[in-house]
Design a protein around this motif. Sequence first.
Motif, PDB file in Angstrom:
ATOM      1  N   ALA A 127       0.836  -1.205   0.000  1.00 49.58           N
ATOM      2  CA  ALA A 127       0.000   0.000   0.000  1.00 49.58           C
ATOM      3  C   ALA A 127       0.870   1.253   0.000  1.00 49.58           C
ATOM      4  O   ALA A 127       0.592   2.221  -0.720  1.00 49.58           O
ATOM      5  CB  ALA A 127      -0.932   0.002   1.206  1.00 49.58           C
ATOM      6  N   GLY A 128       1.944   1.245   0.792  1.00 47.41           N
ATOM      7  CA  GLY A 128       2.842   2.391   0.843  1.00 47.41           C
ATOM      8  C   GLY A 128       3.519   2.651  -0.489  1.00 47.41           C
ATOM      9  O   GLY A 128       3.651   3.802  -0.922  1.00 47.41           O
ATOM     10  N   ILE A 129       3.945   1.579  -1.147  1.00 42.19           N
ATOM     11  CA  ILE A 129       4.585   1.709  -2.464  1.00 42.19           C
ATOM     12  C   ILE A 129       3.603   2.292  -3.474  1.00 42.19           C
ATOM     13  O   ILE A 129       3.947   3.178  -4.275  1.00 42.19           O
ATOM     14  CB  ILE A 129       5.110   0.344  -2.951  1.00 42.19           C
ATOM     15  N   LEU A 130       2.366   1.818  -3.434  1.00 42.13           N
ATOM     16  CA  LEU A 130       1.348   2.300  -4.372  1.00 42.13           C
ATOM     17  C   LEU A 130       1.019   3.772  -4.131  1.00 42.13           C
ATOM     18  O   LEU A 130       0.865   4.551  -5.088  1.00 42.13           O
ATOM     19  CB  LEU A 130       0.090   1.439  -4.266  1.00 42.13           C
ATOM     20  N   TYR A 131       0.902   4.175  -2.858  1.00 40.01           N
ATOM     21  CA  TYR A 131       0.629   5.584  -2.560  1.00 40.01           C
ATOM     22  C   TYR A 131       1.784   6.467  -2.999  1.00 40.01           C
ATOM     23  O   TYR A 131       1.574   7.558  -3.542  1.00 40.01           O
ATOM     24  CB  TYR A 131       0.345   5.783  -1.073  1.00 40.01           C
ATOM     25  N   ALA A 132       3.009   6.014  -2.783  1.00 39.20           N
ATOM     26  CA  ALA A 132       4.171   6.767  -3.255  1.00 39.20           C
ATOM     27  C   ALA A 132       4.148   6.857  -4.770  1.00 39.20           C
ATOM     28  O   ALA A 132       4.499   7.894  -5.356  1.00 39.20           O
ATOM     29  CB  ALA A 132       5.460   6.106  -2.774  1.00 39.20           C
ATOM     30  N   GLY A 133       3.701   5.779  -5.434  1.00 43.34           N
ATOM     31  CA  GLY A 133       3.614   5.766  -6.884  1.00 43.34           C
ATOM     32  C   GLY A 133       2.652   6.812  -7.425  1.00 43.34           C
ATOM     33  O   GLY A 133       2.878   7.382  -8.496  1.00 43.34           O
ATOM     34  N   VAL A 134       1.574   7.086  -6.679  1.00 42.04           N
ATOM     35  CA  VAL A 134       0.622   8.123  -7.088  1.00 42.04           C
ATOM     36  C   VAL A 134       1.331   9.471  -7.183  1.00 42.04           C
ATOM     37  O   VAL A 134       1.104  10.255  -8.110  1.00 42.04           O
ATOM     38  CB  VAL A 134      -0.559   8.214  -6.098  1.00 42.04           C
ATOM     39  N   GLY A 135       2.219   9.739  -6.223  1.00 37.04           N
ATOM     40  CA  GLY A 135       2.958  10.995  -6.229  1.00 37.04           C
ATOM     41  C   GLY A 135       4.085  11.024  -7.242  1.00 37.04           C
ATOM     42  O   GLY A 135       4.401  12.063  -7.816  1.00 37.04           O
ATOM     43  N   LEU A 136       4.705   9.878  -7.485  1.00 34.07           N
ATOM     44  CA  LEU A 136       5.838   9.809  -8.410  1.00 34.07           C
ATOM     45  C   LEU A 136       5.411   9.834  -9.873  1.00 34.07           C
ATOM     46  O   LEU A 136       6.207  10.179 -10.755  1.00 34.07           O
ATOM     47  CB  LEU A 136       6.658   8.537  -8.136  1.00 34.07           C
ATOM     48  N   VAL A 137       4.148   9.453 -10.128  1.00 37.43           N
ATOM     49  CA  VAL A 137       3.635   9.445 -11.508  1.00 37.43           C
ATOM     50  C   VAL A 137       2.400  10.348 -11.588  1.00 37.43           C
ATOM     51  O   VAL A 137       1.269   9.874 -11.445  1.00 37.43           O
ATOM     52  CB  VAL A 137       3.281   8.020 -11.973  1.00 37.43           C
ATOM     53  N   PRO A 138       2.587  11.649 -11.786  1.00 43.51           N
ATOM     54  CA  PRO A 138       1.442  12.563 -11.955  1.00 43.51           C
ATOM     55  C   PRO A 138       0.557  12.106 -13.105  1.00 43.51           C
ATOM     56  O   PRO A 138       1.035  11.497 -14.069  1.00 43.51           O
ATOM     57  CB  PRO A 138       2.106  13.909 -12.277  1.00 43.51           C
ATOM     58  N   HIS A 139      -0.737  12.419 -13.015  1.00 41.19           N
ATOM     59  CA  HIS A 139      -1.635  11.844 -14.027  1.00 41.19           C
ATOM     60  C   HIS A 139      -1.465  12.470 -15.407  1.00 41.19           C
ATOM     61  O   HIS A 139      -1.902  11.894 -16.403  1.00 41.19           O
ATOM     62  CB  HIS A 139      -3.092  11.871 -13.552  1.00 41.19           C
ATOM     63  N   ASP A 140      -0.810  13.653 -15.485  1.00 39.25           N
ATOM     64  CA  ASP A 140      -0.531  14.172 -16.825  1.00 39.25           C
ATOM     65  C   ASP A 140       0.818  13.684 -17.356  1.00 39.25           C
ATOM     66  O   ASP A 140       1.209  14.032 -18.468  1.00 39.25           O
ATOM     67  CB  ASP A 140      -0.614  15.695 -16.863  1.00 39.25           C
ATOM     68  N   LEU A 141       1.511  12.865 -16.568  1.00 42.94           N
ATOM     69  CA  LEU A 141       2.708  12.185 -17.064  1.00 42.94           C
ATOM     70  C   LEU A 141       2.308  10.857 -17.704  1.00 42.94           C
ATOM     71  O   LEU A 141       2.742  10.527 -18.810  1.00 42.94           O
ATOM     72  CB  LEU A 141       3.703  11.952 -15.921  1.00 42.94           C
ATOM     73  N   HIS A 142       1.472  10.078 -16.988  1.00 40.70           N
ATOM     74  CA  HIS A 142       0.948   8.820 -17.530  1.00 40.70           C
ATOM     75  C   HIS A 142      -0.354   8.517 -16.797  1.00 40.70           C
ATOM     76  O   HIS A 142      -0.337   8.000 -15.675  1.00 40.70           O
ATOM     77  CB  HIS A 142       1.949   7.684 -17.340  1.00 40.70           C
ATOM     78  N   PHE A 143      -1.478   8.860 -17.413  1.00 41.80           N
ATOM     79  CA  PHE A 143      -2.783   8.759 -16.761  1.00 41.80           C
ATOM     80  C   PHE A 143      -3.096   7.333 -16.328  1.00 41.80           C
ATOM     81  O   PHE A 143      -3.537   7.090 -15.207  1.00 41.80           O
ATOM     82  CB  PHE A 143      -3.885   9.275 -17.691  1.00 41.80           C
ATOM     83  N   GLY A 144      -2.869   6.371 -17.218  1.00 38.90           N
ATOM     84  CA  GLY A 144      -3.194   4.979 -16.911  1.00 38.90           C
ATOM     85  C   GLY A 144      -2.431   4.450 -15.721  1.00 38.90           C
ATOM     86  O   GLY A 144      -2.995   3.784 -14.842  1.00 38.90           O
TER      87      GLY A 144
END
Length: 245
Positions: A127-144
């Motif tokens: 869960a922590g890795i996934l939440y960090a991933g939300v911040g590391l991959v902005p949705h205008d960088l890669h929406f999917g």
Amino acid sequence: MKSKIAFYLVKFPAFAISLFFVFTIIAALIYPGSVREGIGFESNHYSFSHNFLSELGTFKINSDETNPFSIKQDNSPSMLLFNGSLVLIGFTIIMFYLYFEKLFVFAGDSLSALKNSKIAKPLGVLAGILYAGVGLVPHDLHFGLHVFFANGAFLTLLFLCVFHSLAVYKSEFIPNKYALGYLLFIVFLTVYLVIIFFGPQIGPGAVYTESDLILQVVAQKVIVLTFIFSILYQVWGIRNFLNQN
């Protein structure tokens, strides 16, 4: 051992959540605004009801708009503040659940409590890795990929909260009221998962109404705030237990 448990289960989460609140508020205050041409919405500031939290973390505003004439103003200050604090929250969750099991070992707790805390550990790390991933991959960088991280984080969180609650409920030392607090969050989270997976879909090229947008945006904020207060409630309970021992 007790000092490390106190740091990662009490002090560090309290610090990280406080920083997340402060940075998110600042990011919202300096957010340039946005346009939703499909529903005729326009604002020169961050909207609680019309802007997702993740919009604070985009490189440019209006990144979902397909109109080439839409203003794509730079959003770097908000992006750095929000995404940085979200990565910190992800790291905090990882460390929290790496030490969550140690709390029950330190207490000499029941085998059932230990078993459930052991199951919670890998779920917490994921869960922590996934939440960090939300911040590391902005949705205008890669929406999917951004949506994958966000939806995966909340889905993993559901199973994590179940085993966290069971560990606390089976504990011989931590009061059951703290397990009930997380169980209430599970109800909210289940409703939210139904909304994001089966409710109206919002995204680039999607067709939706203003009420569809408001439902998704407000639901997201409610679940994030509920999660934060649920964590703080657990932190308070762990703090009380450690102070008594």
